[in-house]
Motif scaffolding. Structure first.
Motif, PDB file in Angstrom:
ATOM      1  N   UNK A  32     116.069  65.002  48.448  1.00  0.00           N
ATOM      2  CA  UNK A  32     116.329  65.195  49.870  1.00  0.00           C
ATOM      3  C   UNK A  32     117.615  65.963  50.154  1.00  0.00           C
ATOM      4  N   UNK A  33     118.228  66.579  49.141  1.00  0.00           N
ATOM      5  CA  UNK A  33     119.464  67.347  49.353  1.00  0.00           C
ATOM      6  C   UNK A  33     119.363  68.679  48.613  1.00  0.00           C
ATOM      7  N   UNK A  34     118.471  69.559  49.030  1.00  0.00           N
ATOM      8  CA  UNK A  34     118.231  70.789  48.266  1.00  0.00           C
ATOM      9  C   UNK A  34     119.423  71.731  48.223  1.00  0.00           C
ATOM     10  N   UNK A  35     120.140  71.837  49.360  1.00  0.00           N
ATOM     11  CA  UNK A  35     121.264  72.767  49.382  1.00  0.00           C
ATOM     12  C   UNK A  35     122.415  72.260  48.529  1.00  0.00           C
ATOM     13  N   UNK A  36     122.676  70.950  48.597  1.00  0.00           N
ATOM     14  CA  UNK A  36     123.693  70.396  47.702  1.00  0.00           C
ATOM     15  C   UNK A  36     123.262  70.542  46.241  1.00  0.00           C
ATOM     16  N   UNK A  37     121.960  70.349  46.002  1.00  0.00           N
ATOM     17  CA  UNK A  37     121.474  70.508  44.638  1.00  0.00           C
ATOM     18  C   UNK A  37     121.723  71.910  44.117  1.00  0.00           C
ATOM     19  N   UNK A  38     121.466  72.921  44.945  1.00  0.00           N
ATOM     20  CA  UNK A  38     121.701  74.303  44.537  1.00  0.00           C
ATOM     21  C   UNK A  38     123.191  74.578  44.350  1.00  0.00           C
ATOM     22  N   UNK A  39     124.013  74.072  45.291  1.00  0.00           N
ATOM     23  CA  UNK A  39     125.462  74.297  45.185  1.00  0.00           C
ATOM     24  C   UNK A  39     126.041  73.607  43.962  1.00  0.00           C
ATOM     25  N   UNK A  80     113.454  79.519  46.496  1.00  0.00           N
ATOM     26  CA  UNK A  80     112.676  78.789  45.492  1.00  0.00           C
ATOM     27  C   UNK A  80     112.435  77.356  45.947  1.00  0.00           C
ATOM     28  N   UNK A  81     113.457  76.741  46.552  1.00  0.00           N
ATOM     29  CA  UNK A  81     113.264  75.377  47.054  1.00  0.00           C
ATOM     30  C   UNK A  81     112.210  75.350  48.152  1.00  0.00           C
ATOM     31  N   UNK A  82     112.297  76.314  49.092  1.00  0.00           N
ATOM     32  CA  UNK A  82     111.312  76.355  50.182  1.00  0.00           C
ATOM     33  C   UNK A  82     109.901  76.544  49.634  1.00  0.00           C
ATOM     34  N   UNK A  83     109.755  77.431  48.651  1.00  0.00           N
ATOM     35  CA  UNK A  83     108.434  77.658  48.059  1.00  0.00           C
ATOM     36  C   UNK A  83     107.924  76.404  47.358  1.00  0.00           C
ATOM     37  N   UNK A  84     108.828  75.688  46.682  1.00  0.00           N
ATOM     38  CA  UNK A  84     108.403  74.480  45.962  1.00  0.00           C
ATOM     39  C   UNK A  84     107.968  73.375  46.914  1.00  0.00           C
ATOM     40  N   UNK A  85     108.502  73.377  48.143  1.00  0.00           N
ATOM     41  CA  UNK A  85     108.109  72.378  49.123  1.00  0.00           C
ATOM     42  C   UNK A  85     106.789  72.737  49.819  1.00  0.00           C
ATOM     43  N   UNK A  86     106.498  74.030  49.917  1.00  0.00           N
ATOM     44  CA  UNK A  86     105.329  74.483  50.671  1.00  0.00           C
ATOM     45  C   UNK A  86     104.117  74.787  49.797  1.00  0.00           C
ATOM     46  N   UNK A  87     104.332  74.976  48.492  1.00  0.00           N
ATOM     47  CA  UNK A  87     103.254  75.391  47.602  1.00  0.00           C
ATOM     48  C   UNK A  87     103.158  74.474  46.393  1.00  0.00           C
ATOM     49  N   UNK A  88     101.969  74.344  45.822  1.00  0.00           N
ATOM     50  CA  UNK A  88     101.877  73.722  44.508  1.00  0.00           C
ATOM     51  C   UNK A  88     102.664  74.555  43.486  1.00  0.00           C
ATOM     52  N   UNK A  89     103.213  73.888  42.481  1.00  0.00           N
ATOM     53  CA  UNK A  89     103.999  74.591  41.467  1.00  0.00           C
ATOM     54  C   UNK A  89     103.200  75.710  40.826  1.00  0.00           C
ATOM     55  N   UNK A 184     127.735  79.655  44.617  1.00  0.00           N
ATOM     56  CA  UNK A 184     127.990  78.247  44.898  1.00  0.00           C
ATOM     57  C   UNK A 184     128.896  78.049  46.095  1.00  0.00           C
ATOM     58  N   UNK A 185     129.900  78.918  46.227  1.00  0.00           N
ATOM     59  CA  UNK A 185     130.813  78.811  47.370  1.00  0.00           C
ATOM     60  C   UNK A 185     130.109  79.144  48.681  1.00  0.00           C
ATOM     61  N   UNK A 186     129.171  80.074  48.655  1.00  0.00           N
ATOM     62  CA  UNK A 186     128.380  80.366  49.854  1.00  0.00           C
ATOM     63  C   UNK A 186     127.514  79.172  50.240  1.00  0.00           C
ATOM     64  N   UNK A 187     126.950  78.486  49.246  1.00  0.00           N
ATOM     65  CA  UNK A 187     126.016  77.397  49.511  1.00  0.00           C
ATOM     66  C   UNK A 187     126.709  76.130  50.005  1.00  0.00           C
ATOM     67  N   UNK A 188     127.941  75.888  49.546  1.00  0.00           N
ATOM     68  CA  UNK A 188     128.597  74.610  49.820  1.00  0.00           C
ATOM     69  C   UNK A 188     128.772  74.339  51.317  1.00  0.00           C
ATOM     70  N   UNK A 189     129.351  75.249  52.116  1.00  0.00           N
ATOM     71  CA  UNK A 189     129.487  74.953  53.557  1.00  0.00           C
ATOM     72  C   UNK A 189     128.147  74.863  54.275  1.00  0.00           C
ATOM     73  N   UNK A 190     127.161  75.638  53.829  1.00  0.00           N
ATOM     74  CA  UNK A 190     125.829  75.550  54.440  1.00  0.00           C
ATOM     75  C   UNK A 190     125.226  74.171  54.161  1.00  0.00           C
ATOM     76  N   UNK A 191     125.422  73.677  52.941  1.00  0.00           N
ATOM     77  CA  UNK A 191     124.926  72.343  52.593  1.00  0.00           C
ATOM     78  C   UNK A 191     125.602  71.275  53.439  1.00  0.00           C
ATOM     79  N   UNK A 192     126.912  71.398  53.613  1.00  0.00           N
ATOM     80  CA  UNK A 192     127.637  70.407  54.403  1.00  0.00           C
ATOM     81  C   UNK A 192     127.165  70.415  55.857  1.00  0.00           C
TER      82      UNK A 192
END
Length: 316
Positions: A32-39, A80-89, A184-192
């Motif tokens: 349930x935390x895809x952006x934190x997972x990526x960061x 990739x996260x969005x695709x994994x949520x919307x499509x079968x692997x 990673x630095x780009x993703x961190x504030x978006x995740x927060x």
């Protein structure tokens, strides 16, 4: 030829590690935390590599690191996260299997590597093999999911070839560290902003993040970009087909899944495609922009040979 095969073997570390990453992420990481997972995947990996290379960006590499970090890390991980949520692997992996063809075409434009017939045939055979392995009567297909997966494939293919173009004369480990850190630095504030506080992690999740960070990200990206430095883009793209192969074999070994005759045929086709993409001539593994000068049409005049200017290895 032996040196080229060694580069192929090193490059193969990346898709094999990425193939195991699917299982580790699904089994051990919070869903349930895809952006934190990526960061948390990208930023620690970049910092580890920075600690190893001890180099910081200079000149144009400040903005280049930002561009490559966005393409290869931030945008790619989110798509990739969005695709994994919307499509079968299986569907998502099949769309990503088009990446060898995309890398060949983009490499032709950006780094003047014209794909050979063997590479094109290998890409077609490999794509057919992936379809046989993974498309086993999956139900409905989400159009937004297909678009997200296709966008992820195109973004990563363009980012990887752009890395190949810009990496000439630059330490591969350092450039990999810079773009992972930037991404990673780009993703961190978006995740927060979107995911809220970071999730609490169990010991098992921390160990899984350690594997994802060190093996499936730091080691994998360094091996992949090293391969792009020394091998044609078509060869590297075809080696990437080992990603879904690893996923299928891991499911058999860990989850007790049984390989069907259709999957075995698909596996054989994928491996055939990878073999067709191997470099066959010495000199194909070096910097693709280095070209041998043609022999003169007639004998040069008597006297000392003219000085040959050093090749302009501009950063493009």
């Amino acid at each position: 030829m032996e040196a080229n095969l060694r580069w192929v073997a090193l490059t193969a570390v990346a898709p094999v590690a990425w193939g195991t990453n699917y299982y580790v992420t699904h089994a051990f990481l919070p869903p349930d935390s895809p952006l934190y997972g990526a960061a948390l995947r990208a930023l620690p990996a970049g910092l580890v590599l920075l600690g190893l290379c001890r180099q910081r960006p200079r000149g144009a590499w400040w903005w280049r690191s930002a561009v490559l970090g966005l393409l290869n890390v931030s945008v790619f991980f989110v798509l990739v996260y969005a695709a994994s949520q919307l499509l079968p692997t299986s569907i998502a992996s099949t769309v990503m299997a088009v990446s060898p063809l995309a890398m060949m075409l983009i490499g032709w434009v950006l780094v003047s590597e014209r794909p050979g017939i063997a590479h094109l045939v290998g890409a077609a055979i490999g794509l057919g093999g992936v379809c046989l392995m993974l498309l086993t009567g999956t139900g409905g297909v989400s159009v937004p999911g297909i678009l997200a997966s296709a966008a992820a494939m195109l973004v990563s293919s363009f980012g990887h070839i752009l890395t190949k173009r810009w990496n000439a004369g630059t330490d591969v480990l350092a450039s990999t560290a810079w773009q992972l850190t930037a991404g990673g630095l780009f993703l961190l504030p978006v995740a927060a902003a979107l995911d809220g506080p970071p999730p609490a992690l169990s010991t098992r999740a921390l160990l899984a993040f350690g594997y994802v960070t060190l093996v499936a990200t730091a080691l994998a990206f360094a091996a992949w970009f090293t391969g792009l430095r020394h091998l044609p883009a078509g060869t590297v793209g075809l080696v990437g087909l080992l990603n879904p192969v690893t996923g299928v074999l891991l499911g058999t070994a860990v989850a007790g899944e049984v390989l069907t005759a259709q999957q075995l045929c698909g596996l054989a086709l994928v491996l055939t495609g990878v073999v067709l993409g191997r470099p066959t001539r010495a000199g194909r593994g070096g910097d693709s922009r280095t070209r041998l000068q043609p022999a003169p049409a007639s004998a040069p005049p008597a006297g000392p040979p003219p000085a040959i200017p050093c090749e302009d290895r501009g950063t493009g």
